[in-house]
Design an enzyme around this catalytic site. Structure first.
Site, short mmCIF file in Angstrom:
data_model
loop_
_atom_site.label_atom_id
_atom_site.label_comp_id
_atom_site.label_asym_id
_atom_site.label_seq_id
_atom_site.Cartn_x
_atom_site.Cartn_y
_atom_site.Cartn_z
N GLY A 14 0.83 -1.21 0.00
CA GLY A 14 0.00 0.00 0.00
C GLY A 14 0.86 1.25 0.00
O GLY A 14 1.82 1.33 0.76
N ARG A 24 13.90 9.78 -2.08
CA ARG A 24 14.81 10.91 -2.33
C ARG A 24 16.03 10.84 -1.40
O ARG A 24 17.17 11.02 -1.83
CB ARG A 24 14.02 12.20 -2.11
CG ARG A 24 14.83 13.48 -2.13
CD ARG A 24 13.88 14.66 -1.90
NE ARG A 24 14.60 15.92 -1.78
CZ ARG A 24 15.08 16.38 -0.65
NH1 ARG A 24 14.94 15.68 0.47
NH2 ARG A 24 15.72 17.54 -0.62
N ARG A 75 1.30 -5.16 -5.77
CA ARG A 75 1.31 -6.41 -4.99
C ARG A 75 1.82 -7.44 -6.00
O ARG A 75 1.38 -7.45 -7.15
CB ARG A 75 -0.07 -6.78 -4.50
CG ARG A 75 -0.84 -5.58 -3.96
CD ARG A 75 -1.05 -5.63 -2.48
NE ARG A 75 -1.79 -4.44 -2.08
CZ ARG A 75 -1.65 -3.84 -0.90
NH1 ARG A 75 -0.84 -4.30 0.00
NH2 ARG A 75 -2.35 -2.78 -0.60
N ASP A 106 4.59 -4.85 6.35
CA ASP A 106 5.16 -6.13 6.81
C ASP A 106 5.32 -7.15 5.68
O ASP A 106 6.27 -7.93 5.68
CB ASP A 106 4.37 -6.69 7.99
CG ASP A 106 2.91 -6.93 7.67
OD1 ASP A 106 2.41 -6.35 6.67
OD2 ASP A 106 2.26 -7.71 8.40
N THR A 128 3.67 2.90 5.47
CA THR A 128 2.26 2.50 5.50
C THR A 128 1.51 3.49 6.38
O THR A 128 2.02 3.89 7.42
CB THR A 128 2.06 1.07 6.05
OG1 THR A 128 0.72 0.92 6.50
CG2 THR A 128 2.97 0.76 7.21
N ASP A 130 -1.07 2.95 8.09
CA ASP A 130 -1.80 2.32 9.20
C ASP A 130 -1.09 2.33 10.55
O ASP A 130 -1.71 2.06 11.57
CB ASP A 130 -2.13 0.86 8.84
CG ASP A 130 -3.21 0.76 7.79
OD1 ASP A 130 -3.80 1.81 7.45
OD2 ASP A 130 -3.45 -0.35 7.29
N ASP A 132 0.89 0.08 11.60
CA ASP A 132 0.69 -1.28 12.12
C ASP A 132 1.99 -2.08 12.19
O ASP A 132 1.99 -3.30 12.10
CB ASP A 132 -0.36 -2.03 11.28
CG ASP A 132 0.01 -2.10 9.81
OD1 ASP A 132 0.97 -1.43 9.39
OD2 ASP A 132 -0.64 -2.85 9.07
N GLY A 173 -7.20 1.43 8.68
CA GLY A 173 -6.39 0.86 9.76
C GLY A 173 -6.82 -0.56 10.04
O GLY A 173 -7.45 -0.83 11.05
N ARG A 174 -6.48 -1.47 9.11
CA ARG A 174 -6.90 -2.86 9.27
C ARG A 174 -6.10 -3.54 10.38
O ARG A 174 -6.62 -4.28 11.17
CB ARG A 174 -6.73 -3.62 7.95
CG ARG A 174 -7.94 -4.46 7.63
CD ARG A 174 -7.85 -5.02 6.23
NE ARG A 174 -7.22 -4.09 5.30
CZ ARG A 174 -6.54 -4.46 4.22
NH1 ARG A 174 -6.39 -5.72 3.93
NH2 ARG A 174 -6.01 -3.58 3.41
N GLU A 225 -11.75 0.67 10.32
CA GLU A 225 -11.95 -0.27 9.22
C GLU A 225 -11.90 -1.72 9.71
O GLU A 225 -12.55 -2.61 9.15
CB GLU A 225 -10.81 -0.02 8.22
CG GLU A 225 -10.74 -0.88 7.03
CD GLU A 225 -9.39 -0.74 6.31
OE1 GLU A 225 -8.45 -0.13 6.85
OE2 GLU A 225 -9.29 -1.27 5.19
#
Ligand code: ADP
Length: 355
Positions: A14, A24, A75, A106, A128, A130, A132, A173-174, A225
């Site tokens: 993502g 950069r 992906r 991850d 990411t 999220d 997470d 935010g899974r 989410e």
């Protein structure tokens, strides 16, 4: 100083604002150390296909303020197979790539570990929105995403106030509730619904009815989410039925993945990018670069992934015993506990202050 002549940089999984700042920084830091940089496009897909182009100091001009990723992302199911990864190693040989800095989540780090095992040293940067990745306090893109949520919810609040409405807002935010928790506090949400903490809808209905009687016109409910796709729309209907307050649903979704990175994300991404190059050129690999209490540090990817698995309940301490020492597992348990306390504490603050 180093045996590295040429390294590669890619963004995968993502996308997140600030990825360009990291790219950069990697490009400029490597070139400053006399090392060439190849931009690998579309994540691991580009590594398999050879979608690779040299980057110079000017290739990354005018990207510091741009969201998305100039290297594009993808992906890549083929990279999950041994065959695909061997093709990627072959591409590295063909292009003379001695090491890779992989920016992503991850999944990207698992890919980086697999590639390191095949002889291409990799270092990961946490990109990411999220937040997470348990081993880092903050991921690249997280601050920007939260600020975007706040900006959008503030706008919803304006119209809710005019029309005496409630708005249920689902935020991304899974794998972690951090966006929901923090933006819930920052927008004064009447409730924050996350999978980590039990939530009583009945109490929310009573609270809203009480507040409405006292004259409160607007209500914002932040839903993570992680509660599932059906939850937000269903809660919206239940609120309206139980309280009689007109209630709308908004899913912010991918809109918070775009936009110009904030100062915090730009600075952290830049620091992390420079740090990653330094580690790679010193001969280190299989690391994820983390930010802990304002300091940029390196953590082993294997440790970071196991810590995530423990925090998210995918693995128990028993599952980790074959690979980690008792001391390492205890350290992970302390970190998991600290995160639980962080979540609980923020949640309690929101409950106290947001009426
Ligand atoms: P993120 O990096 O944001 O978590 P994904 O989970 O989609 O995103 O992972 C990005 C890519 O990393 C995948 O498309 C795949 O190519 C690669 N990847 C993920 N898991 C593994 C794995 N276990 N082994 C090798 N490559 C992986």
């Amino acid at each position: 100083m180093t045996k590295f002549k040429r390294i590669g940089v890619l963004t995968s999984g993502g996308d997140a604002p600030g990825m360009n700042d990291a790219v950069r920084a990697v490009v400029r830091a490597a070139i400053a150390n006399g090392v060439e940089v190849m931009g690998i496009y579309r994540g691991y897909s580009g590594l398999i296909d050879g979608d690779i182009h040299q980057l110079d100091v000017h290739s990354v001009c005018n990207v510091i303020n741009r969201g998305g990723t100039i290297l594009y992302s993808d992906r890549c199911p083929a990279f999950m197979t041994e065959e695909g990864r061997l093709e990627a190693v072959e591409t590295c040989r063909r292009f003379g790539i001695d090491g890779i800095i992989a920016i992503g989540g991850d999944g990207t780090f698992r890919g980086a570990t697999a590639l390191t095992a095949l002889g291409v040293p990799c270092i990961g940067l946490p990109g990411t929105i999220d937040n997470d990745i348990t081993s880092t306090d903050s991921t690249i893109g997280y601050d920007t995403a939260m600020n975007t949520v706040v900006e959008l919810v503030d706008k919803l609040r304006d119209t809710c106030e005019s029309h005496a409405r409630c708005n249920v807002v689902e935020v991304m935010g899974r794998g972690a509730c951090d966006i929901a928790l923090n933006t819930g506090i920052a927008t004064g949400a009447t409730a924050i619904v996350i999978s980590e903490i039990p939530f009583s809808e009945e109490e929310l209905f009573e609270k809203m009815k009480r507040s409405r009687k006292l004259g409160k016109r607007n209500f914002i409910i932040i839903v993570s989410e992680a509660m599932g796709k059906e939850y937000g729309p269903a809660l919206t209907k239940r609120i309206e039925a139980a309280t009689g307050i007109e209630t709308r649903f908004a899913r912010l979704a991918h809109i918070v993945r775009g936009g110009n990175p904030t100062l915090a994300d730009r600075v952290m991404a830049t620091e992390m990018g420079v740090f990653a190059v330094d580690e790679l050129l010193r001969g280190n690999s299989n690391l994820v670069i983390c930010s802990r209490r304002g300091k940029v540090v390196a953590t082993e990817i294997r440790y970071a992934l196991a810590l995530d698995d423990l925090y998210k309940g995918f693995k128990t301490r028993e599952d980790l015993q074959a690979e980690f020492s008792e001391w390492e597992i205890e350290r992970m348990e302390i970190e998991v506990e600290a995160r639980h306390i962080y979540v609980k504490n923020l949640y309690n603050i929101a409950e106290t202050v947001n009426i």
